[in-house]
Design a protein around this motif. Structure first.
Motif, PDB file in Angstrom:
ATOM      1  N   ASP A 108      -1.579 -10.596  -6.965  1.00 13.13           N
ATOM      2  CA  ASP A 108      -1.624 -10.502  -5.511  1.00 13.13           C
ATOM      3  C   ASP A 108      -0.236 -10.320  -4.927  1.00 13.13           C
ATOM      4  OD1 ASP A 108      -4.188 -10.508  -4.560  1.00 13.13           O
ATOM      5  OD2 ASP A 108      -4.358 -12.670  -4.483  1.00 13.13           O
ATOM      6  N   GLN A 109       0.672 -11.205  -5.312  1.00 11.05           N
ATOM      7  CA  GLN A 109       2.014 -11.210  -4.745  1.00 11.05           C
ATOM      8  C   GLN A 109       3.015 -11.395  -5.872  1.00 11.05           C
ATOM      9  OE1 GLN A 109       1.772 -14.582  -2.172  1.00 11.05           O
ATOM     10  NE2 GLN A 109       0.378 -13.613  -0.741  1.00 11.05           N
ATOM     11  N   ARG A 115      -4.422 -13.233 -10.951  1.00 15.24           N
ATOM     12  CA  ARG A 115      -5.844 -13.534 -11.002  1.00 15.24           C
ATOM     13  C   ARG A 115      -6.327 -12.914 -12.305  1.00 15.24           C
ATOM     14  NH1 ARG A 115      -8.794 -12.466  -5.226  1.00 15.24           N
ATOM     15  NH2 ARG A 115      -7.590 -13.986  -4.056  1.00 15.24           N
ATOM     16  N   PRO A 157      -8.744  -5.520  -5.783  1.00 12.76           N
ATOM     17  CA  PRO A 157      -7.796  -6.531  -5.374  1.00 12.76           C
ATOM     18  C   PRO A 157      -8.392  -7.768  -4.734  1.00 12.76           C
ATOM     19  CG  PRO A 157      -7.719  -4.697  -3.868  1.00 12.76           C
ATOM     20  CD  PRO A 157      -8.640  -4.316  -4.997  1.00 12.76           C
ATOM     21  N   VAL A 160      -6.237 -10.915  -0.024  1.00 12.15           N
ATOM     22  CA  VAL A 160      -4.858 -11.291  -0.333  1.00 12.15           C
ATOM     23  C   VAL A 160      -4.729 -12.790  -0.187  1.00 12.15           C
ATOM     24  CG1 VAL A 160      -2.464 -11.030   0.402  1.00 12.15           C
ATOM     25  CG2 VAL A 160      -4.002  -9.060   0.430  1.00 12.15           C
TER      26      VAL A 160
END
Length: 169
Positions: A108-109, A115, A157, A160
């Motif tokens: 994600d970041q 994940r 994805p 977020v």
């Protein structure tokens, strides 16, 4: 070795360990699809998959899912500590699981744990090693060729950010 010597040796091994009895309930064990034993994966990769699969049951219970499915957040350092392995051994095992098509990782970041989406093997009946070993598409024979492999950047994805930490009860 006489029967008494065998009994004495058995008794000296560990007094806290019992033999399995019919009334015992087995708890605290890791799930591992039996068919994966023939996939040519390392023992570390198999145990990592079992740990992730075990963690996924907790994720499912806590609502950690998105349109792509149930996911696990398990930092490499924590996984290494839990398995008493090095971080590089864990990274190697995760790469092997990705190449086999058993996990998909999504970041994600930057700087946050991935994940990890688990994929369940498509068959549960053991086949001879020649039939199960990897096909040219990177999947064991019997796995759909349309499944993506490797680190997924265009996979799914989901939202977020991360959900709250897992509850342990």
């Amino acid at each position: 070795m006489t029967r008494d010597e065998k009994q004495a040796r058995w008794d000296s091994i560990n007094h806290d360990i019992e033999t399995l009895k019919p009334e015992h309930k087995l708890t605290g064990f890791l799930p591992l699809p039996r068919s994966m034993l023939n996939w040519g994966l390392s023992s570390t990769a198999l145990v990592v998959y079992a740990m992730l699969l075990d963690r996924a049951t907790l994720s499912r219970k806590n609502g950690w899912h998105d349109p792509c499915g149930v996911f696990v957040v398990y930092p490499n350092q924590s996984l290494a500590l839990d398995l008493a392995k090095s971080v590089s051994a864990i990274k190697d095992a995760l790469r092997a699981l990705e190449r086999a098509g058993l996990i998909l990782r999504w970041q994600d970041q930057a700087g946050r744990a991935n994940r990890i989406y688990l994929r369940v093997p498509p068959f549960t009946v053991q086949k001879p090693r020649e039939q199960v070993f990897h096909s040219p598409g990177g999947f064991p024979s019997g796995y759909p060729d349309s499944m993506p492999t490797g680190t997924q950047t265009a996979f799914c994805p989901g939202p977020v950010g991360f959900p709250p930490p897992n509850k342990t009860t």
